[in-house]
Design a protein around this motif. Structure first.
Motif, short mmCIF file in Angstrom:
data_model
loop_
_atom_site.label_atom_id
_atom_site.label_comp_id
_atom_site.label_asym_id
_atom_site.label_seq_id
_atom_site.Cartn_x
_atom_site.Cartn_y
_atom_site.Cartn_z
N UNK A 77 32.72 -47.49 -29.63
CA UNK A 77 32.62 -48.77 -30.23
C UNK A 77 31.42 -49.18 -30.98
N UNK A 78 30.50 -48.06 -30.64
CA UNK A 78 29.12 -47.93 -31.37
C UNK A 78 28.04 -48.52 -30.67
N UNK A 79 28.37 -48.95 -29.61
CA UNK A 79 27.21 -49.53 -28.52
C UNK A 79 26.54 -48.33 -27.76
N UNK A 80 25.73 -47.56 -28.76
CA UNK A 80 25.05 -46.44 -28.21
C UNK A 80 23.83 -46.68 -27.01
N UNK A 81 23.27 -47.78 -27.10
CA UNK A 81 22.38 -48.20 -25.92
C UNK A 81 23.14 -48.32 -24.56
N UNK A 82 24.11 -49.12 -24.58
CA UNK A 82 24.90 -49.22 -23.50
C UNK A 82 25.44 -47.86 -23.13
N UNK A 83 26.04 -47.21 -24.01
CA UNK A 83 26.78 -45.96 -23.59
C UNK A 83 25.66 -45.07 -23.08
N UNK A 84 24.33 -44.96 -23.50
CA UNK A 84 23.13 -44.08 -22.98
C UNK A 84 23.05 -44.62 -21.68
N UNK A 85 23.05 -45.84 -21.32
CA UNK A 85 22.52 -46.36 -20.06
C UNK A 85 23.69 -46.12 -19.04
N UNK A 86 24.98 -45.94 -19.25
CA UNK A 86 25.97 -45.58 -18.29
C UNK A 86 25.97 -44.14 -18.07
N UNK A 87 25.79 -43.56 -19.14
CA UNK A 87 25.70 -42.09 -19.02
C UNK A 87 24.35 -41.45 -18.27
N UNK A 88 23.25 -42.20 -18.37
CA UNK A 88 22.17 -41.78 -17.62
C UNK A 88 22.33 -42.39 -16.12
N UNK A 89 23.22 -43.21 -15.71
CA UNK A 89 23.60 -43.61 -14.39
C UNK A 89 24.48 -42.53 -13.87
N UNK A 110 26.29 -33.24 -21.60
CA UNK A 110 26.17 -32.98 -23.24
C UNK A 110 26.61 -34.37 -23.95
N UNK A 111 27.32 -35.29 -23.37
CA UNK A 111 27.48 -36.64 -23.87
C UNK A 111 26.12 -37.46 -23.91
N UNK A 112 25.45 -37.28 -22.86
CA UNK A 112 23.95 -38.09 -22.78
C UNK A 112 23.27 -37.24 -23.85
N UNK A 113 23.08 -36.21 -23.83
CA UNK A 113 22.18 -35.46 -24.69
C UNK A 113 22.59 -35.67 -26.36
N UNK A 114 23.69 -35.68 -26.58
CA UNK A 114 24.27 -36.06 -27.99
C UNK A 114 23.89 -37.50 -28.35
N UNK A 115 23.97 -38.38 -27.33
CA UNK A 115 23.52 -39.82 -27.82
C UNK A 115 21.96 -39.93 -28.11
N UNK A 116 21.19 -38.99 -27.29
CA UNK A 116 19.74 -38.79 -27.33
C UNK A 116 19.33 -38.40 -28.74
N UNK A 117 19.91 -37.30 -29.16
CA UNK A 117 20.07 -36.76 -30.36
C UNK A 117 20.52 -37.81 -31.57
N UNK A 118 21.16 -38.49 -31.29
CA UNK A 118 21.66 -39.45 -32.39
C UNK A 118 20.46 -40.64 -32.68
N UNK A 119 19.71 -40.72 -31.70
CA UNK A 119 18.41 -41.59 -32.08
C UNK A 119 17.36 -40.86 -32.11
N UNK A 121 15.88 -38.42 -30.29
CA UNK A 121 14.96 -37.93 -29.12
C UNK A 121 15.43 -36.60 -28.83
N UNK A 122 14.98 -35.53 -29.78
CA UNK A 122 15.49 -34.18 -29.60
C UNK A 122 14.73 -33.48 -28.31
N UNK A 123 13.76 -33.81 -27.88
CA UNK A 123 12.94 -33.06 -26.88
C UNK A 123 13.61 -33.63 -25.76
N UNK A 124 13.91 -34.86 -25.35
CA UNK A 124 14.77 -35.44 -24.34
C UNK A 124 16.34 -34.84 -24.34
#
Length: 182
Positions: A77-89, A110-119, A121-124
């Motif tokens: 639903x486009x809430x990448x900040x919340x998505x990243x938080x849940x995947x990081x947990x 992979x899902x978490x890494x893809x979110x990081x790339x979308x913002x 954060x390639x090294x992360x």
């Protein structure tokens, strides 16, 4: 003593049944997300999360799947900040169960890494892609869409960092997997 053992066995069987029902519910959640039914997915995840906490399984693999499902739902639903938080947990929980289910661990990483790339954060993202690839390679998985996605994402992150040779190598492997799956 036999009665106490029987009661303990009955309680354990009931907990096993509850876990099995929750696993089915989490699968239904993913189907709801794919169909675009965010409200149904949210209802399923909320119920599963409450039941897992009640069972005292806040660190179980199933709880990690619920958190990962919440991440996928938030991203859908486009809430990448919340998505990243849940995947990081979810990731540390899934990491503990990596040997039991490398595919689910790799999917979360992979899902978490893809979110990081979308913002940007390639090294992360790179360590998560590498961990995903390592888990799937270690399990002998060669034709997984998750493996191809991790290789493709890693190649993109490497390319952005100027590591063109590694990027090309990983992209070629990803394309070979995508081609073999279709």
């Amino acid at each position: 003593a036999a009665g106490a053992e029987s009661a303990c066995d009955t309680a354990e069987a009931a907990a096993d049944d509850a876990r099995a029902a929750l696993f089915v519910a989490v699968h239904e959640d993913l189907v709801a997300i794919e169909r675009g039914d965010a409200q149904r997915a949210e209802d399923i995840l909320s119920s599963a999360e409450a039941e897992l906490k009640q069972l005292g399984e806040g660190r179980s693999q199933l709880f990690g799947l619920v958190l990962g499902g919440r991440g996928v739902l938030a991203a859908s639903v486009g809430n990448n900040v919340e998505a990243e938080r849940y995947l990081a947990q979810a990731l540390p929980i899934m990491r503990r169960h990596r040997k039991d289910d490398p595919a689910k661990f790799a999917e979360t990483a992979t899902n978490l890494a893809t979110l990081l790339v979308s913002r940007g954060a390639f090294d992360g993202a790179k360590p998560h892609y590498l961990e995903s690839i390592e888990a799937l390679d270690g399990a002998g998985v060669e034709d997984s869409i998750t493996l191809a996605n991790a290789l493709n994402g890693l190649a993109y992150a490497q390319y952005q960092g100027g590591d063109y040779g590694e990027a090309e190598k990983n992209l070629k492997r990803a394309v070979a997997i995508y081609t073999s799956i279709e």
